[in-house]
Design a protein around this motif. Sequence first.
Motif, PDB file in Angstrom:
ATOM      1  N   ASN A  60      41.862  27.272  39.941  1.00  0.00           N
ATOM      2  CA  ASN A  60      42.245  25.856  39.819  1.00  0.00           C
ATOM      3  C   ASN A  60      43.312  25.556  40.878  1.00  0.00           C
ATOM      4  OD1 ASN A  60      45.044  26.057  38.647  1.00  0.00           O
ATOM      5  ND2 ASN A  60      43.920  27.085  37.012  1.00  0.00           N
ATOM      6  N   THR A  62      46.348  24.213  40.496  1.00  0.00           N
ATOM      7  CA  THR A  62      47.738  24.491  40.121  1.00  0.00           C
ATOM      8  C   THR A  62      48.105  25.909  40.543  1.00  0.00           C
ATOM      9  OG1 THR A  62      47.463  23.000  38.254  1.00  0.00           O
ATOM     10  CG2 THR A  62      49.388  24.425  38.211  1.00  0.00           C
ATOM     11  N   LEU A  65      48.496  25.904  44.247  1.00  0.00           N
ATOM     12  CA  LEU A  65      49.804  25.400  44.693  1.00  0.00           C
ATOM     13  C   LEU A  65      50.862  26.489  44.559  1.00  0.00           C
ATOM     14  CD1 LEU A  65      49.614  21.857  43.067  1.00  0.00           C
ATOM     15  CD2 LEU A  65      49.908  22.294  45.514  1.00  0.00           C
ATOM     16  N   PHE A  89      50.562  13.696  40.287  1.00  0.00           N
ATOM     17  CA  PHE A  89      50.254  14.463  39.089  1.00  0.00           C
ATOM     18  C   PHE A  89      51.292  15.582  38.927  1.00  0.00           C
ATOM     19  CE2 PHE A  89      47.663  17.726  36.816  1.00  0.00           C
ATOM     20  CZ  PHE A  89      47.536  17.023  35.632  1.00  0.00           C
ATOM     21  N   CYS A 133      51.987  15.069  49.304  1.00  0.00           N
ATOM     22  CA  CYS A 133      50.831  14.840  48.444  1.00  0.00           C
ATOM     23  C   CYS A 133      49.986  13.707  49.006  1.00  0.00           C
ATOM     24  CB  CYS A 133      51.312  14.494  47.038  1.00  0.00           C
ATOM     25  SG  CYS A 133      49.969  14.201  45.908  1.00  0.00           S
ATOM     26  N   ASP A 160      49.355  18.742  49.029  1.00  0.00           N
ATOM     27  CA  ASP A 160      48.573  18.675  47.788  1.00  0.00           C
ATOM     28  C   ASP A 160      47.515  17.588  47.981  1.00  0.00           C
ATOM     29  OD1 ASP A 160      47.501  18.232  45.299  1.00  0.00           O
ATOM     30  OD2 ASP A 160      49.410  18.143  44.236  1.00  0.00           O
ATOM     31  N   ALA A 163      42.859  15.793  44.792  1.00  0.00           N
ATOM     32  CA  ALA A 163      41.723  14.933  44.450  1.00  0.00           C
ATOM     33  C   ALA A 163      40.937  14.504  45.681  1.00  0.00           C
ATOM     34  CB  ALA A 163      42.216  13.703  43.689  1.00  0.00           C
ATOM     35  N   HIS A 187      38.387  20.373  39.790  1.00  0.00           N
ATOM     36  CA  HIS A 187      38.340  20.118  38.352  1.00  0.00           C
ATOM     37  C   HIS A 187      37.262  19.080  38.035  1.00  0.00           C
ATOM     38  CE1 HIS A 187      39.906  18.415  34.493  1.00  0.00           C
ATOM     39  NE2 HIS A 187      40.049  19.710  34.266  1.00  0.00           N
ATOM     40  N   LYS A 190      37.555  15.478  39.244  1.00  0.00           N
ATOM     41  CA  LYS A 190      37.715  15.118  40.665  1.00  0.00           C
ATOM     42  C   LYS A 190      36.359  14.704  41.255  1.00  0.00           C
ATOM     43  CE  LYS A 190      41.878  16.879  40.182  1.00  0.00           C
ATOM     44  NZ  LYS A 190      43.134  16.184  40.127  1.00  0.00           N
ATOM     45  N   GLY A 197      38.295  24.876  39.177  1.00  0.00           N
ATOM     46  CA  GLY A 197      38.212  25.576  40.450  1.00  0.00           C
ATOM     47  C   GLY A 197      39.063  24.869  41.480  1.00  0.00           C
TER      48      GLY A 197
HETATM   49  C1  LIG Z   1      44.201  17.311  39.706  1.00  0.00           C
HETATM   50  C2  LIG Z   1      45.438  17.498  40.448  1.00  0.00           C
HETATM   51  C3  LIG Z   1      46.109  18.732  40.438  1.00  0.00           C
HETATM   52  C4  LIG Z   1      45.721  19.874  39.535  1.00  0.00           C
HETATM   53  O1  LIG Z   1      44.482  20.434  39.788  1.00  0.00           O
HETATM   54  P1  LIG Z   1      43.897  21.526  38.785  1.00  0.00           P
HETATM   55  O2  LIG Z   1      42.713  22.083  39.500  1.00  0.00           O
HETATM   56  O3  LIG Z   1      43.533  20.801  37.527  1.00  0.00           O
HETATM   57  O4  LIG Z   1      44.945  22.559  38.548  1.00  0.00           O
HETATM   58  C5  LIG Z   1      47.237  18.870  41.235  1.00  0.00           C
HETATM   59  N1  LIG Z   1      47.699  17.858  41.988  1.00  0.00           N
HETATM   60  C6  LIG Z   1      47.092  16.649  42.021  1.00  0.00           C
HETATM   61  C7  LIG Z   1      47.640  15.565  42.895  1.00  0.00           C
HETATM   62  C8  LIG Z   1      45.948  16.425  41.245  1.00  0.00           C
HETATM   63  O5  LIG Z   1      45.362  15.220  41.278  1.00  0.00           O
END
Ligand SMILES: *Cc1c(COP(=O)(O)O)cnc(C)c1O
Length: 377
Positions: A60, A62, A65, A89, A133, A160, A163, A187, A190, A197
């Motif tokens: 995923n 997170t 990151l 997020f 982001c 980041d 999405a 996810h 998205k 993933g």
């Molecule tokens: C969805 C999202 C995440 C988290 O993604 P996951 O795959 O659910 O861990 C992180 N940052 C932003 C800006 C997001 O939109």
Amino acid sequence: MKYNIPFIKPSFPEEHEIAKDYSQIVDSNWFTNFGPYEQEFRARLEEYVGNDVKAVTFNNATIGLLAAIEGLIGRGNGKEYIAMPSFTFIAGAQAIIWAGYKPYFVDIDSKSLQMDVNNLENVIDEVKGVLFCNVFGIGNPDMEAIEEIATKNSKPLVVDSAAGFGSKYIDGTFLGNKGDCEVFSFHATKPFAIGEGGAILTKDIELAKRLKKITNFGFGDSRDAEELGFNGKLQEFNAAIGILQLKKLDAKIASRQDTYSQYASFLENLGFKAIDNAENSSLGFAPFVCPEAIGRNGLVRYLNINGIQAREYYNPPIHRQSYFVSNRNQWADSGLDNTENVCDNIFSLPIHDDMRMVDVESVLSEIGRYAKDNKRA
Ligand SMILES: *Cc1c(COP(=O)(O)O)cnc(C)c1O
């Protein structure tokens, strides 16, 4: 509540499309640990984005990151800062804290809704790195200036782009080739969805190798932990779904962009503001800033009551969520007036891979009706 038009409606491969891959994974007895589907998926991601990027897959974004911070900046001692916006997020702020840093929330530009270039420059000496982001998955028009600040001050820049797989920058390139690396989520919610993933794309081959190690317990070529890692690996089932989803991505994005342009031309006439460069994004969201004369809160309530699921993303911003309110010593900020103001007026409309014309029309006619009845002079 069940909505006639849900906010998000992911489309996944049909049973018959995925059946062969499922059997092959089970028959081969290879379910994860960089199997043939993960290898193929990784190659397809690199090919899609181009620009000589390398891909590292994750379970995923997170975890991606967290790995990016660990790989570029290393683990913190709980005292130092990483710059990021509060208008996004929550995941980035949590990754920063798990990596041993504190988020330094930098106020946003009220047009791009992303960290303001001058505000970032003002705090750059106080941070170890930058978590920029691409908010809503939209390629930020100021990216070049952000890269310049990071480079000039020798600060690692993680982007980041969770999405935003399939979105484009104003230079026409796909997201994935800027900063030191860009982190994507696949996810289910998205626009490019495989369930759970993610991936990191980077032009830095050494960083890619290091990140892959981190996802695999720090193992190098043998089962010897050469550094601190964890389990961030992508399963074969999800990679197989990803390969199929990627083939359909362009058609889905084209359809989303078509829906979005109908929204935008109608709403801009009513005084709503679109986000710069949203039209070139993969549009996991259809965000707009509501004019104060119409009033976001009332509008969103009205749409929801009428079966149209609209949302206030990203309200509340991170610094107003409970954990951050009760742990004021875990973060700093540089004044968040624009963030607060945007949070009072931002909302997103439903947008799907293949949205029916009647649904688009019904969303717009409800907004038109509400605006007419409720507009304050
Ligand atoms: C969805 C999202 C995440 C988290 O993604 P996951 O795959 O659910 O861990 C992180 N940052 C932003 C800006 C997001 O939109």
